[in-house]
Design an enzyme around this catalytic site. Structure first.
Site, PDB file in Angstrom:
ATOM      1  N   ASP A 147      -8.757 -27.955  10.523  1.00 56.72           N
ATOM      2  CA  ASP A 147      -7.671 -27.523  10.562  1.00 56.72           C
ATOM      3  C   ASP A 147      -7.355 -28.757   9.163  1.00 56.72           C
ATOM      4  OD1 ASP A 147      -5.865 -30.113  12.155  1.00 56.72           O
ATOM      5  OD2 ASP A 147      -8.059 -29.200  13.138  1.00 56.72           O
TER       6      ASP A 147
ATOM      7  N   GLU B  84       3.639 -34.264  19.950  1.00 57.25           N
ATOM      8  CA  GLU B  84       2.519 -34.468  19.529  1.00 57.25           C
ATOM      9  C   GLU B  84       3.338 -36.146  20.341  1.00 57.25           C
ATOM     10  OE1 GLU B  84       0.257 -35.807  15.929  1.00 57.25           O
ATOM     11  OE2 GLU B  84      -0.080 -34.451  16.199  1.00 57.25           O
TER      12      GLU B  84
END
Length: 265
Positions: free
Chosen positions: A70, A160
């Site tokens: 990614d 996150e």
């Protein structure tokens, strides 16, 4: 008459025995801790060798695992002509790109997305969720930016961090809102990307288990603590020709069947 001095051998023997007992006990404690935490054999290797050994171990432990990476603007401008689609003789079969973050767009998303469209790689787009910003506006930002088609990954939410202005429950409500809005638009259930600890302490047990889980855990462990992951981001130190900066490395477990289940039909 002077006294006879005691022979030093007795005290030396006792001291050595004491040192051996302490050392043996310490080693036993460490060995037990290592076993309980399932640290693999490479855990004490120098950093220069650690990543190579970890890569081998992760894929040896997941024979049908698929490799993917990614990227975001932090990787810099990629030379797609030099882009090497293999890493350590293993093919890279999917590539996930950051599209949006909060109310903003990734500067390089459009060019990266277009470049991947010409390759026979499964591609995906993710949104980095900013916990202090409005969830509806964030969902609308992603929807405006990303056009998905057959063969692309489902939309992905990267969450996150906890909010500094609202409770965990309010944060979870915002996450649910983003997921519901995006699912309604694209017609598929999104994927959730998050850290191992964040999932355990914030999301687990609150209705998020129905979403495919992509979990980040870089520690020298056999696998993430979360059991139901489909993708494991196991390293952030991958080096690939054509990409200026280090990239995240991911293992998708379950082989082609699992990969297909994450793509839009």
């Amino acid at each position: 008459m002077p006294r006879k001095k005691k022979k030093p051998s007795l005290w030396l023997g006792i001291s050595l025995l004491f040192i051996l007992l302490i050392g043996g006990t310490g080693y036993l404690v460490y060995s037990t801790w290592k076993t309980l935490h399932k640290l693999p054999y490479y855990a004490n290797q120098p950093l220069s060798e650690f990543e190579d050994l970890k890569f081998e171990h992760v894929f040896r432990s997941n024979i049908t695992g698929i490799l993917g990476i990614d990227i975001s603007q932090y990787q810099g401008r990629i030379n797609w002509k030099q882009f090497d689609r293999t890493l350590k003789n293993r093919p890279i079969e999917f590539l996930i790109i950051r599209a949006t973050m909060g109310d903003d767009r990734d500067d390089l998303f459009a060019s990266n997305w277009a470049a991947i469209d010409t390759m026979s790689l499964a591609r995906g787009a993710y949104h980095y969720y900013r916990p202090n910003q409005n969830s509806t506006k964030q969902a609308e930002n992603f929807i405006r930016t990303v056009q998905l088609k057959k063969g692309d990954f489902r939309p992905i939410l990267d969450i996150e961090k906890q909010s500094s202005i609202q409770s965990k429950e309010r944060l979870r409500e915002g996450i649910r809102n983003w997921l519901n809005l995006v699912e309604s638009h694209y017609g598929v259930k999104p994927i959730i990307y998050t850290g191992d600890a964040f999932f355990e302490h914030v999301l687990k047990g609150h209705g998020f288990e129905d979403y495919p889980l992509w979990v980040a855990n870089y520690n020298p462990v056999m696998k993430p603590k979360s059991d139901d992951w489909v993708i494991w981001q196991f390293s952030e130190k991958g080096r690939i020709k054509g990409i200026p900066e280090k990239v995240d490395l991911n293992l998708l477990r379950g082989g082609e069947k699992t990969l297909k289940s994450l793509l839009i039909e």
